[in-house]
Design an enzyme around this catalytic site. Structure first.
Site, PDB file in Angstrom:
ATOM      1  N   LYS A  32      -8.744  -9.897  13.885  1.00 34.87           N
ATOM      2  CA  LYS A  32      -9.322 -10.341  12.601  1.00 34.87           C
ATOM      3  C   LYS A  32     -10.187 -11.313  12.812  1.00 34.87           C
ATOM      4  CE  LYS A  32      -5.425  -8.845   9.689  1.00 34.87           C
ATOM      5  NZ  LYS A  32      -4.315  -9.250   9.008  1.00 34.87           N
ATOM      6  N   LYS A  36      -2.758   2.903  13.519  1.00 31.34           N
ATOM      7  CA  LYS A  36      -1.735   2.683  12.521  1.00 31.34           C
ATOM      8  C   LYS A  36      -2.080   2.728  11.037  1.00 31.34           C
ATOM      9  CE  LYS A  36      -1.059  -2.153  11.286  1.00 31.34           C
ATOM     10  NZ  LYS A  36      -0.442  -2.844  10.557  1.00 31.34           N
ATOM     11  N   LYS A  92      -3.413  -0.780   5.450  1.00 28.76           N
ATOM     12  CA  LYS A  92      -3.914  -1.119   4.023  1.00 28.76           C
ATOM     13  C   LYS A  92      -5.565  -1.505   3.975  1.00 28.76           C
ATOM     14  CE  LYS A  92      -0.559  -4.457   2.995  1.00 28.76           C
ATOM     15  NZ  LYS A  92      -0.678  -5.645   3.713  1.00 28.76           N
TER      16      LYS A  92
HETATM   17  P1  ATP Z   1      -2.504  -3.651   7.238  1.00 23.86           P
HETATM   18  O1  ATP Z   1      -1.831  -2.535   6.867  1.00 23.86           O
HETATM   19  O2  ATP Z   1      -3.749  -3.886   6.328  1.00 23.86           O
HETATM   20  O3  ATP Z   1      -2.635  -4.092   8.835  1.00 23.86           O
HETATM   21  P2  ATP Z   1      -0.418  -5.636   7.800  1.00 23.86           P
HETATM   22  O4  ATP Z   1       0.080  -4.691   8.929  1.00 23.86           O
HETATM   23  O5  ATP Z   1      -0.789  -6.925   7.894  1.00 23.86           O
HETATM   24  O6  ATP Z   1      -1.537  -4.702   6.805  1.00 23.86           O
HETATM   25  P3  ATP Z   1       1.833  -6.246   6.204  1.00 23.86           P
HETATM   26  O7  ATP Z   1       1.723  -6.001   4.531  1.00 23.86           O
HETATM   27  O8  ATP Z   1       1.557  -7.769   6.387  1.00 23.86           O
HETATM   28  O9  ATP Z   1       0.931  -5.244   6.721  1.00 23.86           O
HETATM   29  O10 ATP Z   1       3.079  -5.722   6.777  1.00 23.86           O
HETATM   30  C1  ATP Z   1       4.198  -5.655   5.910  1.00 23.86           C
HETATM   31  C2  ATP Z   1       5.093  -4.706   7.128  1.00 23.86           C
HETATM   32  O11 ATP Z   1       4.871  -3.479   6.834  1.00 23.86           O
HETATM   33  C3  ATP Z   1       5.344  -5.521   8.357  1.00 23.86           C
HETATM   34  O12 ATP Z   1       6.655  -5.712   8.858  1.00 23.86           O
HETATM   35  C4  ATP Z   1       4.512  -4.630   9.159  1.00 23.86           C
HETATM   36  O13 ATP Z   1       4.908  -4.444  10.596  1.00 23.86           O
HETATM   37  C5  ATP Z   1       4.811  -3.126   8.539  1.00 23.86           C
HETATM   38  N1  ATP Z   1       3.836  -2.191   8.531  1.00 23.86           N
HETATM   39  C6  ATP Z   1       2.527  -2.215   8.384  1.00 23.86           C
HETATM   40  N2  ATP Z   1       1.731  -1.064   8.857  1.00 23.86           N
HETATM   41  C7  ATP Z   1       2.650  -0.213   9.283  1.00 23.86           C
HETATM   42  C8  ATP Z   1       2.854   1.156   9.640  1.00 23.86           C
HETATM   43  N3  ATP Z   1       1.447   1.900   9.803  1.00 23.86           N
HETATM   44  N4  ATP Z   1       3.850   1.635  10.216  1.00 23.86           N
HETATM   45  C9  ATP Z   1       5.145   0.881  10.107  1.00 23.86           C
HETATM   46  N5  ATP Z   1       5.107  -0.380   9.475  1.00 23.86           N
HETATM   47  C10 ATP Z   1       4.186  -0.849   9.224  1.00 23.86           C
END
Ligand code: ATP
Ligand code: LTN
Length: 334
Positions: A119, A199, A202
């Site tokens: 990031k 992965k 969002k």
């Molecule tokens: P981004 O998707 O933008 O990378 P992030 O990983 O920061 O955002 P958060 O909203 O902070 O997403 O994560 C919320 C939860 O969702 C966390 O426990 C994270 O590990 C889980 N998570 C995020 N993306 C995935 C994925 N692709 N598969 C499974 N779990 C996920």
């Protein structure tokens, strides 16, 4: 009620940032576990708004997204009668214990975090992004949880959290429970629909890479139809040879409750098109009640705010107790 359950049951805590569209990766990898765990544990769910500002946020958007995320979590099944849903910024103890942990964490441990490296851009990064994991450690350790259900991208942060708990306990005496990560085997890492090597995220550039919880049925059908597939035409679960199909199977498995092998057997002999159509209809069906509840909740923002205020009140009680015990052991005058 909440505190009574706390004494009788083990505790779970997790967090999520209000930073964009909640997608089925977040749902299957994290939120669905939280909902299911409510039957067995006292669950603290924290919306990590202080973490969200480690990258610049538009004030209006931050507010809207925070409240929308609270409604989405409630719509997914977080039950405020049994769990504590709160905003991180409503509990000052997080920032305070985060500061204490900053004084106990060598810079090198923070600089090697993958999320920090990903990031920070060419222009560098703010100190808050570097210190993100010490705040996360505070989020967790304040509630003495036995386990932290997250997606597998959070493992490195949890390892640091465990290390900080051990470090503090060794230096000042037993204070923090050392929590375990709780990661779903198959849904712990749902991959992007346009690229099964990354992965589902969002913050992905292309919206076709993820299915948002609030996507319409037609958007869902279109995104699944356009999802990349592997060569061949067999529906088989083989993540190394057929990562794209394995990802779609994992999504169907997590939504249906059948194993990956059962899903593959059921679709044995069917082509990709028929499998994708079954998957799209399953997702549409599973998301429909969540979307309907979300719309109802969104009509009454005061009710959501009330839930968050009550959640913060419960959270502060537990958090302050832990913080004071830590400060006392460190020699602060209370
Ligand atoms: P981004 O998707 O933008 O990378 P992030 O990983 O920061 O955002 P958060 O909203 O902070 O997403 O994560 C919320 C939860 O969702 C966390 O426990 C994270 O590990 C889980 N998570 C995020 N993306 C995935 C994925 N692709 N598969 C499974 N779990 C996920
Ligand atoms: N870093 C996490 C969000 C988060 C969190 C937490 C998760 C902040 N504090 C405490 C579990 C426990 C993320 O980006 N997914």
């Amino acid at each position: 009620m909440a505190n009574q359950r706390l004494n009788q049951q083990s505790t779970i805590l997790s967090g999520i940032q209000p930073s964009g569209n909640l997608h089925i990766g977040n749902y299957l990898g994290a939120v669905k576990q939280w909902v299911d765990l409510q039957a067995y544990y006292h669950v603290f769910i924290m919306i990590a708004d202080l973490h969200a500002i480690t990258v610049p946020q538009e004030p209006k958007e931050l507010r809207v997204r925070t409240l929308a995320l609270a409604n989405l979590l409630l719509a997914c099944g977080i039950d405020p009668e049994h769990s504590t849903l709160f905003l991180q910024s409503h509990v000052p103890a997080h920032a305070e214990l985060g500061w204490i942990f900053n004084t106990m964490t060598p810079l090198g441990e923070l600089e090697r975090m993958t999320q920090f490296k990903e990031k920070s851009d060419a222009k560098g990064a703010y100190a808050g992004l570097l210190n993100y994991p010490t705040l996360q450690a505070a989020d967790i350790l304040l509630y003495q949880p036995n386990a932290v259900p997250v997606g597998d991208d959070q493992l490195q942060h949890l390892e640091l959290t465990r290390e900080l708990a051990r470090r503090f306990n060794n230096r000042f005496g037993e204070t923090f429970v050392v929590p375990k990560p709780l990661i779903m085997q198959s849904a712990g890492r749902i991959m992007g629909l346009d690229d099964p090597t990354k992965k589902m995220s969002k913050s992905a550039e292309s919206q076709s890479s993820y299915i948002a919880i609030l996507d319409t049925p037609d958007e869902i059908r279109k995104k699944i139809k356009n999802a990349v597939t592997d060569s061949g035409k067999e529906i088989e679960y083989n993540p190394s040879a057929k990562p794209a199909i394995a990802n779609l199977i994992a999504i169907m498995s997590a939504f249906s409750g059948s194993s990956e092998q059962e899903v593959a057997e059921k679709h044995n002999g069917k082509g990709y098109a028929e499998f994708k159509s079954d998957l799209a209809e399953l997702i549409v069906k599973k998301l429909a009640p969540i979307q309907e509840t979300y719309r109802k909740l969104a009509e009454n923002p005061d009710a959501t705010l009330k839930i968050l205020k009550q959640g913060a009140k419960n959270a502060r009680e537990t958090a302050n107790e832990t913080l004071n015990s830590a400060k006392e052991k460190m020699g602060f005058v209370l």
